[in-house]
Design a protein around this motif. Structure first.
Motif, mmCIF file in Angstrom:
data_model
loop_
_atom_site.group_PDB
_atom_site.id
_atom_site.type_symbol
_atom_site.label_atom_id
_atom_site.label_comp_id
_atom_site.label_asym_id
_atom_site.label_seq_id
_atom_site.Cartn_x
_atom_site.Cartn_y
_atom_site.Cartn_z
ATOM 1 N N HIS A 63 0.767 -1.244 0.089
ATOM 2 C CA HIS A 63 0.071 0.039 0.012
ATOM 3 C C HIS A 63 0.555 1.111 -0.001
ATOM 4 N N LEU A 64 2.306 1.092 0.285
ATOM 5 C CA LEU A 64 3.050 2.186 0.155
ATOM 6 C C LEU A 64 3.430 2.619 -1.136
ATOM 7 N N GLY A 65 3.426 1.674 -2.021
ATOM 8 C CA GLY A 65 3.858 1.476 -3.482
ATOM 9 C C GLY A 65 5.109 1.579 -3.653
ATOM 10 N N VAL A 66 5.820 0.403 -2.754
ATOM 11 C CA VAL A 66 7.503 0.070 -2.863
ATOM 12 C C VAL A 66 7.260 -1.292 -2.733
ATOM 13 N N SER A 67 8.331 -1.896 -3.139
ATOM 14 C CA SER A 67 8.552 -3.313 -3.088
ATOM 15 C C SER A 67 9.705 -3.486 -1.814
ATOM 16 N N THR A 68 9.928 -4.748 -1.584
ATOM 17 C CA THR A 68 11.006 -4.890 -0.431
ATOM 18 C C THR A 68 12.511 -4.517 -0.882
ATOM 19 N N ARG A 69 12.399 -4.639 -2.212
ATOM 20 C CA ARG A 69 13.850 -4.144 -2.668
ATOM 21 C C ARG A 69 14.098 -2.627 -2.548
ATOM 22 N N ASP A 70 13.173 -1.990 -2.788
ATOM 23 C CA ASP A 70 13.252 -0.434 -2.666
ATOM 24 C C ASP A 70 13.132 -0.257 -1.524
ATOM 25 N N ASP A 82 16.643 3.891 -10.861
ATOM 26 C CA ASP A 82 15.888 4.765 -12.049
ATOM 27 C C ASP A 82 14.277 4.882 -11.287
ATOM 28 N N GLY A 83 13.626 4.017 -10.699
ATOM 29 C CA GLY A 83 12.234 4.006 -10.467
ATOM 30 C C GLY A 83 11.896 5.039 -9.195
ATOM 31 N N LEU A 84 13.193 4.749 -8.317
ATOM 32 C CA LEU A 84 13.221 5.679 -7.010
ATOM 33 C C LEU A 84 13.513 6.887 -7.409
ATOM 34 N N GLU A 85 14.154 7.405 -8.220
ATOM 35 C CA GLU A 85 14.228 8.642 -8.808
ATOM 36 C C GLU A 85 13.160 9.058 -9.364
ATOM 37 N N ARG A 86 12.417 8.343 -10.332
ATOM 38 C CA ARG A 86 11.206 8.771 -10.980
ATOM 39 C C ARG A 86 9.916 9.089 -9.855
ATOM 40 N N ALA A 87 10.045 8.331 -8.722
ATOM 41 C CA ALA A 87 9.193 8.398 -7.572
ATOM 42 C C ALA A 87 9.519 9.726 -6.691
ATOM 43 N N GLY A 88 10.622 10.350 -6.849
ATOM 44 C CA GLY A 88 11.109 11.257 -5.830
ATOM 45 C C GLY A 88 11.571 10.988 -4.810
ATOM 46 N N LEU A 89 11.948 9.549 -4.781
ATOM 47 C CA LEU A 89 12.552 8.963 -3.626
ATOM 48 C C LEU A 89 13.949 8.940 -3.117
ATOM 49 N N ALA A 90 14.595 9.060 -4.203
ATOM 50 C CA ALA A 90 16.202 8.892 -3.975
ATOM 51 C C ALA A 90 16.720 9.979 -5.378
ATOM 52 N N VAL A 91 17.974 10.479 -5.192
ATOM 53 C CA VAL A 91 18.551 11.075 -6.418
ATOM 54 C C VAL A 91 19.954 10.517 -6.385
ATOM 55 N N ARG A 92 20.659 10.616 -7.564
ATOM 56 C CA ARG A 92 21.646 10.306 -7.742
ATOM 57 C C ARG A 92 22.593 11.572 -7.828
ATOM 58 N N GLN A 93 23.834 11.421 -7.068
ATOM 59 C CA GLN A 93 24.598 12.786 -7.124
ATOM 60 C C GLN A 93 26.215 12.412 -7.493
ATOM 61 N N PRO A 94 26.828 13.052 -8.310
ATOM 62 C CA PRO A 94 27.964 12.960 -8.429
ATOM 63 C C PRO A 94 28.997 12.626 -7.152
ATOM 64 N N SER A 95 29.734 11.665 -7.334
ATOM 65 C CA SER A 95 30.894 11.522 -5.846
ATOM 66 C C SER A 95 31.861 12.469 -5.971
ATOM 67 N N ALA A 132 7.363 2.819 6.346
ATOM 68 C CA ALA A 132 7.633 1.535 5.860
ATOM 69 C C ALA A 132 8.424 0.799 7.226
ATOM 70 N N ARG A 133 9.151 1.263 7.951
ATOM 71 C CA ARG A 133 10.025 0.838 9.031
ATOM 72 C C ARG A 133 8.975 0.329 10.181
ATOM 73 N N GLU A 134 7.981 1.155 10.551
ATOM 74 C CA GLU A 134 6.991 0.806 11.468
ATOM 75 C C GLU A 134 6.146 -0.254 11.052
ATOM 76 N N ILE A 135 5.906 -0.755 9.651
ATOM 77 C CA ILE A 135 5.306 -1.831 8.949
ATOM 78 C C ILE A 135 6.493 -3.013 9.520
ATOM 79 N N VAL A 136 7.382 -2.727 8.868
ATOM 80 C CA VAL A 136 8.552 -3.849 8.911
ATOM 81 C C VAL A 136 8.602 -4.244 10.259
ATOM 82 N N ASP A 137 8.705 -3.336 11.275
ATOM 83 C CA ASP A 137 9.046 -3.568 12.836
ATOM 84 C C ASP A 137 7.803 -4.489 13.359
ATOM 85 N N GLY A 138 6.515 -4.060 13.009
ATOM 86 C CA GLY A 138 5.315 -4.920 13.163
ATOM 87 C C GLY A 138 5.442 -6.428 12.758
ATOM 88 N N ILE A 139 5.888 -6.392 11.760
ATOM 89 C CA ILE A 139 6.007 -7.961 11.011
ATOM 90 C C ILE A 139 7.046 -8.508 11.857
#
Length: 165
Positions: free
Chosen positions: A34-41, A74-87, A109-116
Motif C-alpha cells: 500500500h506504500l507503493g514500494v517493493s521490499t527491494r526499494d 531509476d524507479g526511486l528517482e522517478r518516484a522522487g524518493l532518491a537522487v543520484r549525485q556525483p561522487s 515502512a519501518r513501522e510496518i516492517v518492525d510490526g512484521i
C-alpha cells in the motif's frame, strides 16, 4: 511449515532457511504494497540512509546486481524518493541520496516492517528471541560463515537462441 512436510526436510537447514526467507519476503511484500514500494526499494532506501554510498556499494550491501540496481534507482528517482549525485572522490561514481519524501516513506515502512518482525519473534519465548537474532547476526555478519557465498562464482550469462524470420 506445512504439517505434511517430511521429517527429513523439517530438519534440513537449507529448507528451513529458505522457508523462513520466503514467508518473511511474502509478509513484507504484502505489508509494503500500500506504500507503493517493493521490499527491494525499501532495502535500497533504508541502506542508502546509512551514509554516502555509491550505487555499487549500495548494490553490494543489498545483494543486487548492477542491472537490477540501476533499474531500482531509476524507479526511486522517478518516484522522487532518491537522487543520484556525483561522487566527490570518483567522477565515474554516483552517490545515492534519499530525498525527504524517501525518508518519510522509510519511516512509515519501518513501522510496518518492525510490526512484521515483532509478530514473527513473538512466536518464540522471550528468552529465545535475542539468542535467535544474535545467532543469525553472527552467522551472516562480517566474518560470519554465511556472510557471502564461499564457492559461487559470478553468474554466467548465456545468449538466448535467436529465431530467423
Amino acid at each position: 511449515m506445512k504439517p505434511e512436510t517430511p521429517a527429513e526436510l523439517a530438519a534440513d537447514l537449507m529448507f528451513l532457511l529458505n522457508q523462513a526467507t520466503y514467508a518473511l519476503a511474502t509478509d513484507m511484500s504484502a505489508g509494503l504494497t500500500h506504500l507503493g514500494v517493493s521490499t527491494r526499494d525499501y532495502c535500497v532506501l533504508l541502506t542508502a540512509q546509512t551514509g554516502e554510498l555509491t550505487q555499487k556499494e549500495l548494490g553490494d550491501l543489498c545483494s543486487l546486481d548492477k542491472t537490477t540496481m540501476v533499474v531500482t534507482i531509476d524507479g526511486l528517482e522517478r518516484a522522487g524518493l532518491a537522487v543520484r549525485q556525483p561522487s566527490s572522490t570518483d567522477r565515474r561514481a554516483r552517490i545515492v541520496q534519499v530525498t525527504d519524501k524517501g525518508r518519510d516513506l522509510v519511516k512509515e515502512a519501518r513501522e510496518i516492517v518492525d510490526g512484521i518482525y515483532a509478530g514473527i519473534l513473538d512466536e518464540l519465548p522471550a528468552r529465545e528471541r535475542s539468542v535467535f537474532v544474535d545467532s543469525l547476526v553472527r552467522l551472516v555478519g562480517a566474518g560470519g560463515r554465511l556472510a557471502e557465498p564461499s564457492h559461487v562464482g559470478p553468474a554466467i550469462r548465456r545468449r538466448g537462441t535467436r529465431s530467423v524470420n
